[in-house]
Enzyme design. Structure first.
Site, short mmCIF file in Angstrom:
data_model
loop_
_atom_site.label_atom_id
_atom_site.label_comp_id
_atom_site.label_asym_id
_atom_site.label_seq_id
_atom_site.Cartn_x
_atom_site.Cartn_y
_atom_site.Cartn_z
N GLU A 312 31.84 59.77 25.09
CA GLU A 312 33.21 60.04 25.55
C GLU A 312 34.16 59.92 24.36
O GLU A 312 35.16 59.21 24.40
CB GLU A 312 33.59 59.05 26.66
CG GLU A 312 32.54 58.98 27.76
CD GLU A 312 32.87 57.98 28.87
OE1 GLU A 312 33.47 56.94 28.57
OE2 GLU A 312 32.51 58.24 30.02
N GLU A 328 39.03 62.90 28.72
CA GLU A 328 39.10 62.03 29.90
C GLU A 328 40.55 61.73 30.28
O GLU A 328 41.41 61.55 29.41
CB GLU A 328 38.36 60.71 29.59
CG GLU A 328 38.32 59.78 30.79
CD GLU A 328 37.58 58.46 30.50
OE1 GLU A 328 36.79 58.42 29.54
OE2 GLU A 328 37.82 57.50 31.25
N CYS A 408 37.47 54.62 36.69
CA CYS A 408 38.56 54.15 35.83
C CYS A 408 39.79 55.04 35.94
O CYS A 408 40.92 54.56 35.88
CB CYS A 408 38.10 54.09 34.38
SG CYS A 408 37.34 55.62 33.80
ZN LIG Z 1 38.80 57.10 33.02
#
Ligand SMILES: [Zn+2]
Length: 661
Positions: A312, A328, A408
C-alpha cells in the site's frame, strides 16, 4: 485551531455530505462495529472490548488494530455532537467508554488483541501489531469527545494509558527503545498536549519521532527476538524492510516519501506539527522537502497517493499507474492532515490547494451517495472484468463495498468530514486566512464578537459571498486564498470592484476600513481545462484529463459506451457544461468533442498490420462527470485520463462537428 461552523441546514455542497455522515454513516458504522450489518464482514470491534472486559467469552475477531475503528468512530461522533447535541448518541459513547474502562488493565494498558489473545506479550511486536497506533486513535477519540462534551472520563482512561506508555518507552535503562510500526501515536500526543499542556506529552511525541530510524534498527532486533517469525504470515519471514515503516533513516534525514503511504503522511503530519510547536527549523525544512516529493512527484491528479497495492505504498517519482493504483482513502485523509499542519507551519495557498484536491476528489469519491458503501482503493481507471479476473487488480473494485474486514477507511472519512470546519480557516493576531470556500460562519480574531459569514455553492459555482458581522476591529485583515487552479477572479467590496493581486503566498489580503455588515463577493472563474501530465508519467503519455475548479472529472461507460480506450478527445474544440442534477443536485457535467474508433475488426485477429491511414473514427460527444461521483450508477468502465486526439488533421471534417444530441 480556528473552527469554522459549517452550515449543515442549507442545500450547500457540504451540508448534504455532513448530514449524510451524521444521519447515515455514523449509525451505519455503529451497526458494523457491532456486527449487525447483514452481508458485511464481521468487525468484532465492540465485542472484542466486551471480551477483554470479561463480560463475555470468546476469541478476538478482526485485525490486530480493530480497536482503532472504535476510536475513530467516537472521534466522528464527538464532532457530530459538537455541531448538534444528540443525547441518545452521547449515551451510546458513554456506555462504550465505560466498556473500555472495564477492558483497561490495572496498570493502564488498553488493547483488546493482546489482552485477549496474547496476554503477557504486549509490546513484543511493535513492528507489526499496531499497539501504539491503536492507542493513538483511542486518544484522538478521547480528546475530541472531551472537547465536544467536557466529559473527562474517556480522556482520563487514555491519560492513564499514556502514562504507562511514557514509563515504558524511552532511552532510559529498563525502557523499550522503540516506536510503532504504524505512526499515529505521535500526532495524537501532540493533540493531547494542546488539551493537557503537559510537557511530557510533547516530549513523548518528540521521542517517538526522533528515535525512529536510529541504529541499531529496532524492528530488526524485534524480528530477531521473535525468531524471525511474522504475526501476519505465522511463519518465518525475511528481515523487515525498514523503508516500509519510514524507519530506514532518522526522520530528519529523509528526503523522499517511501513505504506505506498512510504511515508516511501520519508521520509527516506529526513532524510538521512538532516543527511548529517547537520552532524547529531543521524539522520544518525536512517537511518542506517531503511535501514537495509527495505532491509534485508521487501524487495522482486526484490527490491520491500510494502507487502500488504491494505494501500500500509509494514507489518512485512519476510512477503513477492508473489501473493498478492504490490511492487508499486513508492516505488522502492523511494528506489532508499533513497539508493542514503545513498551513499552520506557514500558510501558502499551495498547501490549501492540495488539501482541497484530496478532499474534493479522492476522499469524497470513497463514499457512495447513500453513505453506505465505500472505496478503500481509489483507482483512476477501472475495467470491471479485470478487477475480478486479473489477480493483479483484485484490489481495485469497480463498486464500493459495504464494510471491510480491515475497515480503516470509512471511519477515517467520517471523522474528517464531520471536522471539516477545522480545515477551512486559520487565525493570526489580526488576520483571518480563508483557505477553503464553504458556507458557514467563523469568529474573527482580534474583534470582540464579530464574525464572518460565508455563503456559496462552491465548487459547483465559483461565486463566494462573504459578510463581516458585528464590530470589526479597524486593523482586521481578511486573507482570501486564490486557488492555484484559478486563472482569473473578480472581487467586489461593498459593490465596488477591487483591483488587487494576490500576495506571493497566494492570498488576497484585504484591510479596512470596514463598514457595518461589510459585503464582499469573490468570483473565481471555473473554467474547464484539459490537463496533461509530466512527460515522465509514462502512463499518461498522449492523454489528458478534465478539471473544473477543484473537481477532477472522469469518463464512465454508462455515458460513453463500452471500451473507453477507443475514445479520443479533441482538446482544441472547447468544452460545454451542463447541469447534472441526476448525479447530484448542483453537479455539473462536461461535454467535449471527441471520436471513437469505428472500423470493423475481425473477431479472431488480435493483431494486424497497421496501415498508413489512421483507423476510421466516428464523431462522438464525450461526457465527463465529477470523479467523486463515479461508480454510483452500477459497475462499469471508468477512466480519468483519456487519449488526446492529436491527429485531428486526419479525422474527416464531418467527424469534428458536435453531432446533434
Ligand atoms: Zn484505510
Amino acid at each position: 485551531m480556528t473552527s469554522f461552523r459549517v452550515a449543515d441546514t442549507s442545500n450547500g455542497f457540504w451540508a448534504r455530505y455532513v448530514r449524510l455522515v451524521r444521519n447515515s454513516v455514523i449509525p451505519y458504522q455503529w451497526e458494523a462495529l457491532n456486527d449487525r450489518v447483514p452481508g458485511a464482514e464481521p468487525s468484532g470491534a465492540i465485542r472484542n472490548f466486551r471480551i477483554a472486559a470479561g463480560l463475555e467469552g470468546g476469541e478476538f475477531v478482526g485485525m490486530v488494530f480493530q480497536d482503532s475503528d472504535v476510536g475513530k468512530w467516537i472521534e466522528a461522533v464527538a464532532y457530530a455532537l459538537q455541531a448538534s447535541p444528540d443525547p441518545a448518541l452521547e449515551t451510546l459513547v458513554d456506555e462504550t467508554v465505560e466498556l473500555m474502562a472495564q477492558a483497561q488493565t490495572a496498570d493502564g494498558y488498553l488493547n483488546t488483541y493482546f489482552t485477549i489473545e496474547e496476554p503477557g506479550r504486549r509490546w513484543s511486536n511493535l513492528w507489526e501489531c499496531h499497539e501504539l497506533y491503536c492507542a493513538g486513535h483511542l486518544l484522538e477519540g478521547a480528546i475530541a469527545y472531551y472537547e465536544a462534551t467536557g466529559k473527562r472520563r474517556f480522556l482520563d482512561v487514555l491519560c492513564r494509558y499514556v502514562d504507562l506508555i511514557d514509563r515504558t518507552f524511552g532511552p532510559n535503562p529498563g525502557q523499550i527503545r522503540g516506536y510503532d510500526g504504524h505512526e499515529e501515536i505521535e500526532l495524537a500526543l501532540l493533540r493531547l498536549f494542546d488539551v493537557t499542556g503537559n510537557a511530557r506529552h510533547l516530549e513523548l511525541a518528540r521521542y517517538f519521532l526522533d528515535e525512529r530510524g536510529s541504529e541499531p534498527a529496532f524492528f530488526h532486533a524485534e524480528w530477531q527476538a521473535l525468531g524471525q517469525r511474522s504475526h501476519w504470515a505465522r511463519a518465518e519471514v525475511s528481515r523487515p524492510d525498514l523503508a516500509y515503516f519510514q524507519s530506514h533513516a532518522p526522520v530528519r534525514q529523509q528526503t523522499e516519501a517511501v513505504g506505506h503511504a498512510v504511515r508516511a503522511v501520519y508521520l509527516y503530519t506529526a513532524m510538521a506539527d512538532l516543527a511548529r510547536r517547537t520552532q524547529d527549523l531543521e524539522l520544518r525544512a525536512t517537511c518542506e522537502v517531503l511535501w514537495k516529493n509527495v505532491t509534485r512527484r508521487r501524487m495522482y491528479v486526484t490527490g491520491g497517493i500510494g502507487s502500488t497495492h504491494s505494501g500500500e505504498a509509494f514507489t518512485f517519482d512519476f510512477d503513477l499507474p492508473n489501473d493498478t493504483a492504490y490511492a487508499e482513502t486513508c492516505a488522502s485523509v492523511g494528506l489532508v492532515f499533513f497539508a493542514q499542519r503545513m498551513l499552520q507551519l506557514g500558510p501558502r495557498a499551495e498547501f490549501a490547494d492540495v488539501l482541497e484536491l484530496a478532499l474534493y476528489n479522492t476522499v469524497l469519491a470513497s463514499m457512495s451517495l447513500d453513505g453506505k458503501r465505500f472505496f478503500y482503493v481509489n483507482p483512476l481507471e477501472v475495467w470491471p472484468e479485470a478487477s475480478t479476473r486479473n489477480p493483479d487488480r483484485h484490489h481495485v473494485k469497480a463498486e464500493r463495498q459495504t464494510w471491510f474486514g480491515c475497515a480503516c477507511c470509512p471511519p477515517n472519512l467520517a471523522r474528517l468530514l464531520l471536522s471539516l470546519g477545522n480545515y477551512v480557516c486559520q487565525s493570526g493576531r489580526h488576520t483571518l486566512l480563508v483557505h477553503q470556500y464553504l458556507s458557514g460562519t467563523v469568529q474573527l480574531p482580534g474583534s470582540d464578537g464579530a464574525w464572518l459569514e460565508v455563503e456559496t455553492d462552491y465548487p459547483h459555482e465559483g461565486r463566494v459571498h462573504l459578510r463581516l458581522r458585528g464590530e470589526v476591529a479597524p486593523d482586521f485583515c481578511l486573507a482570501l486564498r486564490v486557488p492555484g487552479w484559478c486563472r482569473s477572479f473578480a472581487l467586489t467590496s461593498q459593490g465596488q470592484r477591487l483591483e488587487q493581486a494576490a500576495d506571493p503566498d497566494g492570498y488576497l489580503r484585504l484591510r479596512g476600513p470596514w463598514q457595518r455588515d461589510h459585503a464582499l463577493v469573490l468570483e473565481l472563474a471555473l473554467e474547464v481545462e484539459a490537463l496533461e501530465a509530466h512527460p515522465e508519467m509514462r502512463e499518461n503519455a498522449g492523454k489528458v484529463c478534465l478539471r473544473r475548479g477543484p473537481i477532477v472529472y472522469c469518463l464512465e461507460a454508462v455515458d460513453n459506451g463500452h471500451n473507453l480506450s477507443a475514445l479520443t478527445l479533441d482538446v482544441g474544440a472547447g468544452f460545454e457544461t451542463e447541469a447534472a442534477p441526476e448525479l447530484l443536485p448542483g453537479a455539473v457535467k462536461i461535454l467535449a468533442r471527441g471520436a471513437r474508433r469505428s472500423e470493423p475488426v475481425a473477431a479472431d485477429a488480435p493483431y494486424r498490420v497497421a496501415g498508413a491511414a489512421l483507423p476510421a473514427r466516428e464523431a462522438v460527444t464525450i461526457v465527463a462527470v465529477p470523479y467523486h461521483l463515479w461508480g454510483n450508477r452500477g459497475a462499469g468502465e471508468m477512466t480519468v485520463w483519456v487519449r488526446r486526439h492529436d491527429e485531428s488533421a486526419h479525422v474527416p471534417s464531418s467527424a469534428r462537428d458536435l453531432p446533434d444530441r
